[in-house]
Design an enzyme around this catalytic site. Structure first.
Site, mmCIF file in Angstrom:
data_model
loop_
_atom_site.group_PDB
_atom_site.id
_atom_site.type_symbol
_atom_site.label_atom_id
_atom_site.label_comp_id
_atom_site.label_asym_id
_atom_site.label_seq_id
_atom_site.Cartn_x
_atom_site.Cartn_y
_atom_site.Cartn_z
ATOM 1 N N GLU A 43 -20.596 -20.319 17.875
ATOM 2 C CA GLU A 43 -21.755 -20.401 17.364
ATOM 3 C C GLU A 43 -22.806 -20.299 18.574
ATOM 4 O O GLU A 43 -22.481 -20.423 19.679
ATOM 5 C CB GLU A 43 -22.263 -21.645 16.648
ATOM 6 C CG GLU A 43 -22.011 -21.716 15.331
ATOM 7 C CD GLU A 43 -23.094 -21.151 14.642
ATOM 8 O OE1 GLU A 43 -23.723 -20.243 14.965
ATOM 9 O OE2 GLU A 43 -23.216 -21.512 13.220
ATOM 10 N N ASP A 44 -23.809 -19.624 18.111
ATOM 11 C CA ASP A 44 -25.016 -19.662 18.893
ATOM 12 C C ASP A 44 -25.952 -21.097 19.034
ATOM 13 O O ASP A 44 -26.179 -21.458 20.195
ATOM 14 C CB ASP A 44 -26.183 -18.669 18.670
ATOM 15 C CG ASP A 44 -26.713 -18.751 16.871
ATOM 16 O OD1 ASP A 44 -25.639 -19.317 16.050
ATOM 17 O OD2 ASP A 44 -27.823 -18.383 16.807
ATOM 18 N N ASP B 258 -27.667 -27.054 15.125
ATOM 19 C CA ASP B 258 -29.014 -27.891 14.627
ATOM 20 C C ASP B 258 -28.729 -29.309 13.721
ATOM 21 O O ASP B 258 -28.193 -30.092 14.286
ATOM 22 C CB ASP B 258 -29.960 -26.832 13.670
ATOM 23 C CG ASP B 258 -31.264 -27.193 13.850
ATOM 24 O OD1 ASP B 258 -31.502 -28.290 13.057
ATOM 25 O OD2 ASP B 258 -32.279 -26.654 14.276
ATOM 26 N N PHE C 99 -38.337 -24.482 18.380
ATOM 27 C CA PHE C 99 -37.976 -23.303 17.794
ATOM 28 C C PHE C 99 -37.351 -22.319 18.582
ATOM 29 O O PHE C 99 -38.401 -21.723 19.661
ATOM 30 C CB PHE C 99 -38.957 -22.825 16.721
ATOM 31 C CG PHE C 99 -38.312 -21.779 15.929
ATOM 32 C CD1 PHE C 99 -37.603 -22.341 14.864
ATOM 33 C CD2 PHE C 99 -38.372 -20.390 15.970
ATOM 34 C CE1 PHE C 99 -36.892 -21.277 13.901
ATOM 35 C CE2 PHE C 99 -37.797 -19.514 15.272
ATOM 36 C CZ PHE C 99 -37.018 -20.006 14.257
ATOM 37 N N ARG D 258 -33.391 -11.109 18.161
ATOM 38 C CA ARG D 258 -32.248 -11.565 18.394
ATOM 39 C C ARG D 258 -31.502 -10.673 19.647
ATOM 40 O O ARG D 258 -30.698 -10.988 20.299
ATOM 41 C CB ARG D 258 -31.226 -10.796 17.162
ATOM 42 C CG ARG D 258 -31.169 -11.856 16.140
ATOM 43 C CD ARG D 258 -30.057 -11.394 14.996
ATOM 44 N NE ARG D 258 -30.441 -11.563 13.672
ATOM 45 C CZ ARG D 258 -30.000 -13.257 13.132
ATOM 46 N NH1 ARG D 258 -29.503 -13.888 14.058
ATOM 47 N NH2 ARG D 258 -30.305 -13.306 11.937
#
Ligand code: PRP
Ligand code: MN
Ligand code: MG
Length: 173
Positions: A96-97, A100, A149, A162
């Site tokens: 995963e990037d 959260d 964010f 991205r």
């Protein structure tokens, strides 16, 4: 308008990716490892990570999206593209990037466990533990970031940014 401020440089990312690749290569030596990139965000990290892994691996992707509105993760994940092959008996590593709330990976981990893999572990390049809503074991934790964010290195803001090679904080101005 929004302005971007660098949070993590290319060099910091590359060093962490290398470290994770080395750990994974050691831990999975002699095992059948399947890396599953979580699209879309995980594409860039996966591409860099596999080049730092020195053992044989298989690569696949899963694409998923949360139901509900875009700011609140419901934890109900819709699979847009499933993996292609039978994974019975394989050692699966979800790549995963960002973690959260942890709801996406909790859902995916349960889904893979139900498919009778030999093991299911989690690897992320970015982690925001302060936002966690569920208890989730992160086996390969990259860089811990504050509750801001962020975009770049696979992460988007309305599908933009991205492709940026660094991680940026989005600041409204
Ligand atoms: C982002 C990120 C993780 C997930 C993390 O994906 O890439 O997959 O949210 O959030 P959680 O821990 O609160 O579940 P997103 O849903 O934005 O899709 P994308 O990867 O296609 O951008
Ligand atoms: Mn994602
Ligand atoms: Mg996104």
């Amino acid at each position: 308008m929004s302005k971007l401020k660098v949070l993590i440089t290319r060099e910091e990312l590359a060093a962490k990716v290398k470290e994770l690749g080395q750990r994974i290569s050691k831990d999975y030596e002699g095992k059948e490892l399947l890396l599953v990139g979580v699209l879309k965000g995980g594409f860039m990290f996966l591409a860099d990570l596999v080049r730092e892994i020195t053992i044989d691996v298989n690569i696949d992707f899963i694409s998923c999206s949360s139901y509900g509105n875009s700011t609140v993760s419901s934890g109900i994940v819709r699979i847009l593209k499933d993996i292609d092959y039978d994974i019975t008996g394989k050692h699966v590593l979800l790549v995963e990037d960002l973690i959260d709330t942890g709801l996406t990976l909790t859902y995916l981990k349960d889904l893979f466990m139900a498919k009778h893999c030999a093991s299911v572990k989690i690897c992320t390049i970015l982690d925001k533990p302060s936002r966690r809503k569920v208890d989730l074991q992160v086996d390969y934790q990259g860089i811990i970031i504050p509750d801001k964010f962020v975009v770049g290195y696979g992460l988007d803001y309305a599908e933009k940014y991205r492709n940026l090679p660094e991680v940026y904080v989005v600041e409204e101005i």
